[in-house]
Structure formats: structure tokens, C-alpha cells
Write an enzyme that holds these catalytic residues in place. Structure first.
Site, mmCIF file in Angstrom:
data_model
loop_
_atom_site.group_PDB
_atom_site.id
_atom_site.type_symbol
_atom_site.label_atom_id
_atom_site.label_comp_id
_atom_site.label_asym_id
_atom_site.label_seq_id
_atom_site.Cartn_x
_atom_site.Cartn_y
_atom_site.Cartn_z
ATOM 1 N N TYR A 5 -20.255 60.974 128.966
ATOM 2 C CA TYR A 5 -21.548 61.612 129.247
ATOM 3 C C TYR A 5 -21.506 62.416 130.545
ATOM 4 O O TYR A 5 -21.330 63.625 130.516
ATOM 5 C CB TYR A 5 -22.680 60.571 129.283
ATOM 6 C CG TYR A 5 -24.029 61.254 129.204
ATOM 7 C CD1 TYR A 5 -24.670 61.417 127.985
ATOM 8 C CD2 TYR A 5 -24.637 61.779 130.340
ATOM 9 C CE1 TYR A 5 -25.883 62.088 127.900
ATOM 10 C CE2 TYR A 5 -25.842 62.448 130.269
ATOM 11 C CZ TYR A 5 -26.465 62.602 129.054
ATOM 12 O OH TYR A 5 -27.662 63.275 128.979
ATOM 13 N N GLY A 21 -40.676 70.890 123.577
ATOM 14 C CA GLY A 21 -39.995 69.754 122.984
ATOM 15 C C GLY A 21 -40.911 68.554 122.917
ATOM 16 O O GLY A 21 -40.571 67.477 123.396
ATOM 17 N N ASP A 44 -38.917 78.600 117.334
ATOM 18 C CA ASP A 44 -37.668 78.487 118.080
ATOM 19 C C ASP A 44 -37.936 78.835 119.542
ATOM 20 O O ASP A 44 -38.083 80.008 119.887
ATOM 21 C CB ASP A 44 -36.618 79.429 117.482
ATOM 22 C CG ASP A 44 -35.285 79.375 118.216
ATOM 23 O OD1 ASP A 44 -35.144 78.553 119.142
ATOM 24 O OD2 ASP A 44 -34.382 80.165 117.861
ATOM 25 N N ALA A 45 -38.026 77.811 120.368
ATOM 26 C CA ALA A 45 -38.367 78.024 121.779
ATOM 27 C C ALA A 45 -37.283 78.786 122.526
ATOM 28 O O ALA A 45 -37.538 79.329 123.607
ATOM 29 C CB ALA A 45 -38.617 76.682 122.466
ATOM 30 N N LYS A 79 -25.954 69.028 132.019
ATOM 31 C CA LYS A 79 -27.026 68.435 132.821
ATOM 32 C C LYS A 79 -26.919 68.848 134.284
ATOM 33 O O LYS A 79 -27.931 69.073 134.962
ATOM 34 C CB LYS A 79 -26.991 66.913 132.690
ATOM 35 C CG LYS A 79 -27.349 66.409 131.298
ATOM 36 C CD LYS A 79 -28.728 66.853 130.860
ATOM 37 C CE LYS A 79 -29.132 66.261 129.527
ATOM 38 N NZ LYS A 79 -30.460 66.735 129.066
ATOM 39 N N TYR A 121 -30.288 63.109 132.605
ATOM 40 C CA TYR A 121 -29.849 61.714 132.530
ATOM 41 C C TYR A 121 -28.532 61.579 133.280
ATOM 42 O O TYR A 121 -27.708 62.500 133.280
ATOM 43 C CB TYR A 121 -29.677 61.301 131.059
ATOM 44 C CG TYR A 121 -29.245 59.858 130.847
ATOM 45 C CD1 TYR A 121 -30.080 58.802 131.191
ATOM 46 C CD2 TYR A 121 -28.006 59.568 130.290
ATOM 47 C CE1 TYR A 121 -29.696 57.481 130.989
ATOM 48 C CE2 TYR A 121 -27.609 58.246 130.083
ATOM 49 C CZ TYR A 121 -28.455 57.210 130.437
ATOM 50 O OH TYR A 121 -28.058 55.903 130.244
ATOM 51 N N SER A 176 -42.100 66.851 120.220
ATOM 52 C CA SER A 176 -42.186 66.102 118.971
ATOM 53 C C SER A 176 -41.310 64.854 118.893
ATOM 54 O O SER A 176 -41.351 64.135 117.891
ATOM 55 C CB SER A 176 -41.835 67.017 117.793
ATOM 56 O OG SER A 176 -40.502 67.495 117.901
ATOM 57 N N ALA A 208 -33.994 69.708 123.143
ATOM 58 C CA ALA A 208 -32.642 69.265 122.786
ATOM 59 C C ALA A 208 -32.307 69.879 121.435
ATOM 60 O O ALA A 208 -33.100 69.798 120.497
ATOM 61 C CB ALA A 208 -32.567 67.749 122.716
ATOM 62 N N VAL A 243 -33.540 55.169 123.132
ATOM 63 C CA VAL A 243 -33.002 55.390 121.795
ATOM 64 C C VAL A 243 -33.676 56.637 121.243
ATOM 65 O O VAL A 243 -34.869 56.633 120.935
ATOM 66 C CB VAL A 243 -33.262 54.192 120.866
ATOM 67 C CG1 VAL A 243 -32.638 54.439 119.492
ATOM 68 C CG2 VAL A 243 -32.704 52.918 121.481
#
Length: 396
Positions: free
Chosen positions: A238, A49, A112-113, A247, A228, A51, A141, A277
Site C-alpha cells: 500500500y 464520491g 463522470d466527475a 496518495k 490512507y 455513494s 475512487a 471495509v
């Protein structure tokens, strides 16, 4: 060659096209913010991930400060007749250029990981080119995942658990910030399970197992997965919702890895980041308004992803002591959850419209950050000129 004049196609927080020069400028700007090399460690890193978001920050900080070698993995869309390539595609091209310029041996794979095929492709490259891996950073994600063992396609959802959720939210649908109200019905057990399968620790575990089975774990191997917690204000949607369940699943996987495949061979930890963000976070109701208020309170003390990534690398490489909590999670979020900061955010949240009136600059900052994710709104980029949109993915 494919020169195009492009304009942002935006609806609220969703932008469906990207500007290649702007995306490259965003990467270069982050690169320039990062202090140059702090040591000559040059560890071998597998970064899943790379990028966007914290993954991109970890990549650039690792390259710039520590000369990391290894492989980054992302799943980005190429250019089509109707659309530009994804912003992550263009960011990767710029990151590869900077890595080469800095003399770092780093390869990038677009696959596709989550798939067994993707894992085989990446690990074959790692084995052939780098040998054993010192650090695995898991920062994936995605909205869905196909279980490689059963073929079941799981879709994640953003829902509360136990009771409906109703709260204020930030709306940019007409181009100007305003407060609206959002209501979501409670998720089901099936939806919770599906979200855990997508965003939990199942795939992280498979990657660590695959590395171990191929004999690719270096002495002192470590792996971290990003998580998070956030504020009590956003907890119902969340941490206490479907995403929070995922999570917790991810965090629990660290303990399972330490007691299982990594026993005597390495260490797994969850890393609790602070607010940011990102494309993923902007899709979560109320997070935009909360982040706007947080930025209003903190101003320039709002910690960027690369600042947090620098702390993470220093802790991973032993340059500074690990900052952990009672559950063994690495904590990078103290700046966000400071009691004085949260008290001020809570005061703005108590009257959201009045809070937004006081947070006009914070709201514009938030929307500016969203636009930058896709390469728009960056100083020094001429958006009136046609730009080359056919940019090759870096050869591995």
C-alpha cells in the site's frame, strides 16, 4: 415496475449484483446510528464520491448532524436486462429519501466527475441552486481516468514498487475463510505514473480551480481529500506501492493548492482515515487479512466510517480542534495505529494461519461487511421475496 427475485452472484470478494432493499437498509441503518443534528450550520457542500465508503458516511453524517445543503456526485450503473443497478445507485436513492425527509436541500448527479463535461454540469447546478460552496470533499475512487486535457486513458494498478511483494492473504473463494499467499511483481514507472493520474491529486486540483474560476468559493472555503497510511504490515503493497505513490501525490496537492489558487481564499488538507471495509480496499491483496486481524483485536472499538466522518465534520466546522500531523494532514486513524493495537495485530500476522484460527469471528465479520456493501445479508430484509429493482435516480 420490474419485480425480480434475485440471489447474490458472488465469487470471493466480488459480487456482481445488488439488492435494492438491502442497500437501502444499509443506508438507513447507518443513518439511525448517527446522532441527530448537532448544530444549525447548514453549509453548502460539494461531495465528490458520495455513494460508497467514506464519501457515503460523510454525506449521511453531514445531512443528519449538520443539515448540509449542496450536491453529491457519483458514477453509478443503471439496471440492465441482465443485472440490477449498482449498489451505489440504490444507496443514493435511499440517501435522497432520507435527506428530503430531514428537510435538507441536497441534489445528486450521476456523471463522470473526471470529465470536463461532468464538471460543467455539476458546477452549473451548484451555481444555479446554491451559489458559493463552503466545503468540497473529494472522495473519488475509480480504476481508470481519462485526462480531460490530453484524452489519455490512465489505468491504476495495485503493485509494489522496487521489489516483488509476497505476503499472506485472506481467501473466501470456496465460501470459507482460509489463508493463502499472494505474490505480485514490482510495478513500473509507467504504472506508477498512471496510478498517480487516476488516484492522485490531479483531478482534485481541477475541481478547486474550476470552482475558483466560476467565483464559487465561499469566504473561509475549505476542501479535503481522503487518504490512507495504514500499518507497516501492509506498507509494501500500500503505502510503498503504486497506490501509496498516488496518495502521496494527493497529499502533496494540498500544499500546491494552498500556495496557489487558494492562497488567501481558502484551505486544502488531506485527511488520513483509518481502515475500513470498502469495495476499493477489498481489492488490495493482504488488506482483507489485516483488517480481519484488526477487527479481532479491537472488536466493537473498530471505528466505523460514520464515526470517523462525525469527527471530520466537527473538525471542519470548528466544533472541535483540528488534529493534524507534522505534514498538516488531518488524522482520524489514531485508533488504528495505536502501538498496543498494532502489537497485537503483528502477533496474529506472525503466524497467519494460527492468527486466522483465532480470528474466525473477525473473518466472518469481514465477509459480512463485503456482502453488506452490495445489500446482502442484512437483518430484516426478506431475500426470498421478489423486489422492485427499477428505482429512479433522484431528480436534481
Amino acid at each position: 415496475m420490474s419485480l425480480r427475485h434475485i440471489d447474490p452472484k458472488q465469487r470471493g470478494f466480488l459480487i456482481v449484483n445488488s439488492h435494492p432493499a438491502g442497500a437501502a437498509a444499509a443506508v438507513s441503518r447507518m443513518w439511525d446510528r448517527i446522532p441527530p443534528r448537532a448544530d444549525g450550520s447548514a453549509p453548502v457542500v460539494l461531495l465528490l464520491g458520495h455513494s460508497a465508503g467514506y464519501g457515503l458516511a460523510a454525506l449521511l453524517t453531514g445531512l443528519r448532524r449538520h443539515g448540509i445543503r449542496g450536491v453529491g456526485v457519483a458514477y453509478e450503473g443503471a439496471e440492465t436486462e441482465r443485472r440490477t443497478a449498482s449498489a451505489g445507485w440504490y444507496r443514493t436513492a435511499e440517501a435522497a429519501r432520507l435527506a428530503a425527509e430531514a428537510g435538507c436541500d441536497f441534489a445528486f448527479v450521476n456523471t463522470d466527475a473526471f470529465s470536463a463535461k461532468g464538471k460543467d454540469e455539476v458546477l452549473a447546478l451548484v451555481e444555479r441552486r446554491f451559489g458559493k460552496v463552503d466545503h468540497l470533499i473529494y472522495s473519488l475512487a475509480a480504476p481508470r481516468r481519462t485526462d480531460p486535457e490530453t484524452g489519455t486513458v490512465h489505468h491504476s494498478v495495485i503493485k509494489p514498487l522496487g521489489a516483488p511483494y509476497e505476503a499472506p492473504a485472506l481467501d473466501f473463494s470456496d465460501g470459507r475463510p482460509k489463508v493463502t499467499s499472494v505474490r505480485l511483481e514490482a510495478g513500473t514507472e509507467d504504472e506508477k505514473h498512471a496510478t498517480e493520474q487516476v488516484m492522485g491529486g490531479g483531478d482534485w486540483r481541477l475541481w478547486v480551480q474550476a470552482l475558483a474560476e466560476r467565483g464559487l468559493l465561499a469566504a473561509g472555503f475549505s476542501t479535503v481529500a481522503l487518504t490512507y497510511i495504514g500499518s507497516e504490515l501492509t506498507s509494501p503493497i500500500y503505502r510503498q506501492g503504486t497506490i501509496g505513490a498516488a496518495k502521496e501525490h494527493l497529499e502533496g496537492t494540498a500544499g500546491q493548492l494552498n500556495a496557489g489558487v487558494l492562497a488567501g481564499r481558502g484551505r486544502a488538507r488531506a485527511v488520513v482515515t483509518g481502515a475500513a471495509v470498502t469495495q476499493a480496499s477489498s481489492a488490495i491483496p493482504s488488506i482483507a487479512l489485516y483488517t480481519t486481524f484488526l477487527r479481532t483485536v479491537l472488536g466493537e472499538d473498530f471505528r466505523t466510517t460514520d464515526q470517523q466522518a462525525a469527527e471530520l465534520w466537527d473538525q471542519l466546522l470548528g466544533n472541535t480542534p483540528l488534529v493534524t500531523d507534522a505534514e498538516g494532514r488531518v488524522r482520524l486513524d489514531g485508533w488504528e495505529l495505536d502501538a498496543r493495537v498494532q502489537d497485537q495485530v503483528r502477533a496474529l500476522w506472525a503466524d497467519p494461519q494460527a492468527g486466522l484460527d483465532r480470528s474466525a469471528a473477525g473473518a466472518e465479520w469481514f465477509m459480512g461487511q463485503i456482502r453488506e456493501l452490495y445489500g446482502w445479508g442484512l437483518d430484516g430484509v426478506d431475500y426470498d421475496r421478489a423486489v422492485e429493482t427499477s428505482i429512479a435516480w433522484p431528480e436534481a
